[in-house]
Design a protein around this motif. Structure first.
Motif, PDB file in Angstrom:
ATOM      1  N   GLU A 200      45.732  49.805  47.456  1.00  0.00           N
ATOM      2  CA  GLU A 200      45.558  48.592  48.273  1.00  0.00           C
ATOM      3  C   GLU A 200      44.577  47.633  47.615  1.00  0.00           C
ATOM      4  OE1 GLU A 200      44.428  50.173  52.079  1.00  0.00           O
ATOM      5  OE2 GLU A 200      46.500  50.247  52.773  1.00  0.00           O
ATOM      6  N   LEU A 201      43.505  48.158  47.043  1.00  0.00           N
ATOM      7  CA  LEU A 201      42.537  47.316  46.348  1.00  0.00           C
ATOM      8  C   LEU A 201      43.179  46.643  45.137  1.00  0.00           C
ATOM      9  CD1 LEU A 201      39.600  46.358  46.050  1.00  0.00           C
ATOM     10  CD2 LEU A 201      39.189  48.384  44.659  1.00  0.00           C
TER      11      LEU A 201
ATOM     12  N   VAL B 291      43.521  42.579  44.495  1.00  0.00           N
ATOM     13  CA  VAL B 291      43.015  41.930  43.285  1.00  0.00           C
ATOM     14  C   VAL B 291      44.131  41.170  42.580  1.00  0.00           C
ATOM     15  CG1 VAL B 291      42.096  42.392  40.969  1.00  0.00           C
ATOM     16  CG2 VAL B 291      41.095  43.525  42.955  1.00  0.00           C
ATOM     17  N   LEU B 292      45.292  41.788  42.462  1.00  0.00           N
ATOM     18  CA  LEU B 292      46.403  41.124  41.788  1.00  0.00           C
ATOM     19  C   LEU B 292      46.882  39.890  42.554  1.00  0.00           C
ATOM     20  CD1 LEU B 292      48.418  44.204  40.517  1.00  0.00           C
ATOM     21  CD2 LEU B 292      47.144  42.559  39.137  1.00  0.00           C
ATOM     22  N   ARG B 293      46.873  39.967  43.884  1.00  0.00           N
ATOM     23  CA  ARG B 293      47.263  38.782  44.664  1.00  0.00           C
ATOM     24  C   ARG B 293      46.277  37.635  44.465  1.00  0.00           C
ATOM     25  NH1 ARG B 293      49.134  41.590  50.315  1.00  0.00           N
ATOM     26  NH2 ARG B 293      51.275  42.022  49.653  1.00  0.00           N
ATOM     27  N   ARG B 294      45.000  37.967  44.446  1.00  0.00           N
ATOM     28  CA  ARG B 294      43.995  36.902  44.239  1.00  0.00           C
ATOM     29  C   ARG B 294      44.075  36.327  42.833  1.00  0.00           C
ATOM     30  NH1 ARG B 294      38.918  38.878  47.867  1.00  0.00           N
ATOM     31  NH2 ARG B 294      40.054  38.779  49.810  1.00  0.00           N
TER      32      ARG B 294
ATOM     33  N   TYR C 225      45.584  31.809  39.219  1.00  0.00           N
ATOM     34  CA  TYR C 225      46.310  31.305  38.059  1.00  0.00           C
ATOM     35  C   TYR C 225      47.645  30.684  38.407  1.00  0.00           C
ATOM     36  CZ  TYR C 225      42.771  33.609  35.267  1.00  0.00           C
ATOM     37  OH  TYR C 225      41.580  33.964  34.719  1.00  0.00           O
ATOM     38  N   GLY C 226      47.990  30.660  39.710  1.00  0.00           N
ATOM     39  CA  GLY C 226      49.197  29.976  40.151  1.00  0.00           C
ATOM     40  C   GLY C 226      50.494  30.617  39.693  1.00  0.00           C
TER      41      GLY C 226
END
Length: 81
Positions: free
Chosen positions: A66-67, A71-74, A79-80
């Protein structure tokens, strides 16, 4: 007159609604054991763990995943991508 001691050899038969029959509990146990084996393959460092440790490591692994997703979503938001 003396009474003879009653000795029961083997299992006693129960009348009425006792525990579930053996034919129903065995497949359930096999399903649980099979799923635990599959879980041991998925969770890292859990090959030799007992059930308690396996479930604890599974919970930790879920938190780590989940962490990573967060992190990957943020990062993708920054970076769009």
């Amino acid at each position: 007159m003396r009474r003879k001691a009653m000795i029961t050899v083997g299992r006693k038969k129960k009348k009425g609604g006792g525990a579930a029959p053996v034919s129903r509990t065995r497949p359930f146990q096999h399903v649980v054991l099979r799923r635990l084996r599959e879980l041991k393959k998925i969770v890292p460092d859990a090959r030799d763990a007992d059930v308690d440790m396996l479930l604890r490591r599974t919970a930790d692994y879920i938190c780590i995943l989940e962490l990573k997703v967060t992190v990957l979503r943020r990062l993708s938001a920054i970076y769009g991508v």
